[in-house]
Scaffold this motif. Structure first.
Motif, mmCIF file in Angstrom:
data_model
loop_
_atom_site.group_PDB
_atom_site.id
_atom_site.type_symbol
_atom_site.label_atom_id
_atom_site.label_comp_id
_atom_site.label_asym_id
_atom_site.label_seq_id
_atom_site.Cartn_x
_atom_site.Cartn_y
_atom_site.Cartn_z
ATOM 1 N N ALA A 163 0.957 -1.523 0.360
ATOM 2 C CA ALA A 163 -0.173 -0.031 0.276
ATOM 3 C C ALA A 163 0.869 0.612 -0.235
ATOM 4 O O ALA A 163 0.259 2.305 0.229
ATOM 5 C CB ALA A 163 -1.195 -0.462 1.279
ATOM 6 N N MET A 164 2.285 1.360 -0.204
ATOM 7 C CA MET A 164 3.545 2.014 -0.484
ATOM 8 C C MET A 164 3.093 2.809 -1.482
ATOM 9 O O MET A 164 3.908 2.112 -2.467
ATOM 10 C CB MET A 164 4.295 1.956 0.283
ATOM 11 N N PRO A 165 3.158 3.848 -1.388
ATOM 12 C CA PRO A 165 3.304 4.396 -2.819
ATOM 13 C C PRO A 165 5.173 4.481 -3.363
ATOM 14 O O PRO A 165 5.821 4.057 -2.518
ATOM 15 C CB PRO A 165 3.261 6.138 -3.092
ATOM 16 N N ARG A 166 5.428 4.058 -4.526
ATOM 17 C CA ARG A 166 7.050 3.998 -4.801
ATOM 18 C C ARG A 166 7.118 5.081 -5.135
ATOM 19 O O ARG A 166 8.688 5.645 -5.515
ATOM 20 C CB ARG A 166 6.720 3.155 -6.244
ATOM 21 N N GLU A 167 6.533 6.039 -5.896
ATOM 22 C CA GLU A 167 7.147 7.502 -5.890
ATOM 23 C C GLU A 167 8.177 8.174 -5.396
ATOM 24 O O GLU A 167 8.744 8.271 -5.940
ATOM 25 C CB GLU A 167 5.658 8.199 -6.819
ATOM 26 N N PRO A 168 8.043 8.493 -3.992
ATOM 27 C CA PRO A 168 8.662 9.023 -4.001
ATOM 28 C C PRO A 168 10.525 8.200 -3.549
ATOM 29 O O PRO A 168 10.973 8.774 -3.256
ATOM 30 C CB PRO A 168 7.802 8.861 -1.959
ATOM 31 N N ILE A 169 10.548 6.755 -3.363
ATOM 32 C CA ILE A 169 11.538 5.945 -3.229
ATOM 33 C C ILE A 169 11.959 6.108 -4.405
ATOM 34 O O ILE A 169 13.298 6.774 -4.365
ATOM 35 C CB ILE A 169 11.466 5.277 -2.657
ATOM 36 N N GLU A 170 11.385 5.876 -5.435
ATOM 37 C CA GLU A 170 12.215 6.162 -6.998
ATOM 38 C C GLU A 170 12.329 7.912 -7.052
ATOM 39 O O GLU A 170 13.970 7.844 -7.922
ATOM 40 C CB GLU A 170 11.029 6.244 -8.070
ATOM 41 N N ALA A 171 12.153 8.677 -6.493
ATOM 42 C CA ALA A 171 12.515 10.239 -6.357
ATOM 43 C C ALA A 171 13.650 10.044 -6.016
ATOM 44 O O ALA A 171 14.261 10.753 -6.010
ATOM 45 C CB ALA A 171 11.256 11.075 -6.084
ATOM 46 N N SER A 172 13.654 9.182 -4.454
ATOM 47 C CA SER A 172 14.827 9.240 -3.642
ATOM 48 C C SER A 172 16.054 8.428 -4.880
ATOM 49 O O SER A 172 17.205 9.354 -4.484
ATOM 50 C CB SER A 172 14.778 8.647 -2.805
ATOM 51 N N LEU A 173 15.984 7.837 -5.338
ATOM 52 C CA LEU A 173 17.177 7.257 -5.734
ATOM 53 C C LEU A 173 17.478 8.133 -6.573
ATOM 54 O O LEU A 173 18.526 7.823 -7.252
ATOM 55 C CB LEU A 173 16.747 5.768 -6.243
ATOM 56 N N VAL A 174 16.285 8.210 -7.733
ATOM 57 C CA VAL A 174 17.044 9.367 -8.624
ATOM 58 C C VAL A 174 17.684 10.670 -8.176
ATOM 59 O O VAL A 174 19.162 10.805 -8.662
ATOM 60 C CB VAL A 174 16.132 9.704 -9.418
ATOM 61 N N LEU A 179 20.645 3.723 0.077
ATOM 62 C CA LEU A 179 19.346 2.715 0.852
ATOM 63 C C LEU A 179 18.921 3.409 2.064
ATOM 64 O O LEU A 179 17.804 2.902 3.408
ATOM 65 C CB LEU A 179 20.204 1.335 0.872
ATOM 66 N N PRO A 180 20.201 3.360 2.893
ATOM 67 C CA PRO A 180 19.360 3.882 4.792
ATOM 68 C C PRO A 180 18.689 4.929 4.268
ATOM 69 O O PRO A 180 17.865 4.865 5.406
ATOM 70 C CB PRO A 180 21.084 3.562 5.459
ATOM 71 N N THR A 181 19.366 6.031 4.322
ATOM 72 C CA THR A 181 18.744 6.970 3.874
ATOM 73 C C THR A 181 17.009 6.451 3.880
ATOM 74 O O THR A 181 16.669 7.320 4.166
ATOM 75 C CB THR A 181 19.230 8.247 3.086
ATOM 76 N N ILE A 182 16.666 6.683 2.758
ATOM 77 C CA ILE A 182 15.392 5.983 1.892
ATOM 78 C C ILE A 182 14.344 5.459 2.705
ATOM 79 O O ILE A 182 13.609 5.374 2.991
ATOM 80 C CB ILE A 182 15.576 4.879 0.511
ATOM 81 N N TYR A 183 15.414 3.765 3.742
ATOM 82 C CA TYR A 183 14.518 3.438 5.019
ATOM 83 C C TYR A 183 14.212 4.358 5.683
ATOM 84 O O TYR A 183 12.934 4.362 5.857
ATOM 85 C CB TYR A 183 15.251 2.186 4.854
ATOM 86 N N TRP A 184 14.870 5.187 6.128
ATOM 87 C CA TRP A 184 15.473 5.865 7.258
ATOM 88 C C TRP A 184 13.710 6.956 7.463
ATOM 89 O O TRP A 184 12.992 7.403 7.967
ATOM 90 C CB TRP A 184 15.799 6.171 8.405
ATOM 91 N N ARG A 185 14.035 8.068 6.453
ATOM 92 C CA ARG A 185 13.417 9.409 5.840
ATOM 93 C C ARG A 185 12.459 8.837 5.055
ATOM 94 O O ARG A 185 11.879 10.216 5.500
ATOM 95 C CB ARG A 185 14.425 9.658 5.837
ATOM 96 N N VAL A 186 12.260 7.782 4.502
ATOM 97 C CA VAL A 186 11.405 7.546 3.183
ATOM 98 C C VAL A 186 10.200 6.947 3.181
ATOM 99 O O VAL A 186 8.955 6.832 3.700
ATOM 100 C CB VAL A 186 11.927 7.847 1.882
ATOM 101 N N ALA A 187 10.435 5.172 3.428
ATOM 102 C CA ALA A 187 10.040 3.927 3.606
ATOM 103 C C ALA A 187 9.544 3.923 5.277
ATOM 104 O O ALA A 187 8.016 3.891 4.880
ATOM 105 C CB ALA A 187 10.650 3.340 2.929
ATOM 106 N N LEU A 188 10.184 4.271 6.030
ATOM 107 C CA LEU A 188 9.732 4.052 7.307
ATOM 108 C C LEU A 188 8.745 4.561 8.110
ATOM 109 O O LEU A 188 7.934 4.364 8.471
ATOM 110 C CB LEU A 188 10.339 4.275 8.127
ATOM 111 N N PRO A 189 8.208 5.930 7.797
ATOM 112 C CA PRO A 189 7.326 7.307 8.046
ATOM 113 C C PRO A 189 6.081 6.748 7.102
ATOM 114 O O PRO A 189 5.135 6.699 7.720
ATOM 115 C CB PRO A 189 8.468 8.452 7.230
#
Length: 276
Positions: A163-174, A179-189
């Protein structure tokens, strides 16, 4: 309208059936010895006696504290590991993400009896190899609970991650985020409601578990379900004392759920795309 009334009556009946054990637990725990020996379980006490509840509270305080020190970190660690695994499967799983959750789901259906003996044997071997005492210790029970419940946490967090949107994660990768930053600041919230729901679910399941503590420890003082089980006698059971013990032993997870129920419901609603 008739269908609505019928559904309401059916729900009331089901609710009443569900409440019968709770009523028996409370009523039985307030009975004195004479009432417990001479009246049926469902009959209310002739005069409420809180002595059993007070005595159970005094006997259970240290066991409840010890159980909390084991269960709380075990539930949090299993949920954290499950969220990390779900994040990795979701991000890099590819075709593996189609069948790996099915395999994990199958492992969660394996009964305790099938794996507890091999698991305890492994714990014994690790104990010998490392010299770290694990059997009949709090750290050993923490480790077994963590191992057993992490696949369940992974499965639940993977369901929530869908149910989590992929756009914020893909934007962070771009943007070049690690990965640690994406997990703690994007995915976990984004997974916050699901994380809390999984944590509450595991906490209640671990607290109510009897078989794993029974297999991993000696005596009845190290876990709350074992302490309640100690009231079962070979020649008979005076149920008022056991009901009072069960009432006191079940209060901590009930209090946790009452205080965090809105987060649990919010997590469930994320699966339907609705918000609380």
């Amino acid at each position: 309208m008739k269908a609505e009334y019928a559904a309401a009556v059916l729900l009331l009946l089901l609710g009443a059936l569900w409440a019968i054990p709770l009523y028996a637990l409370v009523a039985g725990s307030l009975k004195n010895l004479a009432d417990a020996m001479g009246t049926p379980v469902l009959q209310p006490p002739s005069q409420p006696d809180f002595g059993n509840v007070v005595a159970a509270l005094e006997k259970f305080s240290s066991t409840i504290a010890l159980t909390g020190l084991i269960v709380l970190p075990a539930a949090f660690a299993a949920t954290l590991l499950g969220s990390l695994s779900a994040f990795a499967i979701r991000l890099y799983g590819g075709k593996v993400a189609d069948w790996l959750p099915v395999v994990i789901a199958l492992t969660t259906y394996i009964p305790y009896q099938a794996i507890i003996v091999p698991l305890v044997s492994v714990i014994r071997q690790v104990e010998v190899a490392t010299g770290i005492p694990l059997y009949d210790t709090s750290q050993g029970l923490f480790l077994v609970l963590l191992v057993y419940y992490t696949p369940m946490a992974t499965l639940l967090m993977f369901i929530f991650s869908n149910a989590m949107p992929r756009e914020p994660i893909e934007a962070s990768l771009v943007d070049g985020a690690g990965l640690p930053t994406i997990y703690w600041r994007v995915a976990l919230p984004l997974l916050g409601p699901g994380f809390v729901s999984t944590l509450i679910f595991l906490l209640i399941n671990m607290w109510n578990n009897l078989f794993i503590p029974l297999s991993m420890t000696r005596g009845y003082e190290k876990f709350v379900t074992l302490k309640i089980f100690s009231y079962v006698g070979q020649a008979g059971t005076i149920y008022n004392e056991m009901f009072a013990a069960a009432l006191i032993g079940s209060l901590p997870p009930l209090v946790v759920f009452l205080f965090m129920s809105k987060y649990f419901i919010r997590g469930m609603l994320t699966l339907t795309g609705r918000s609380a």
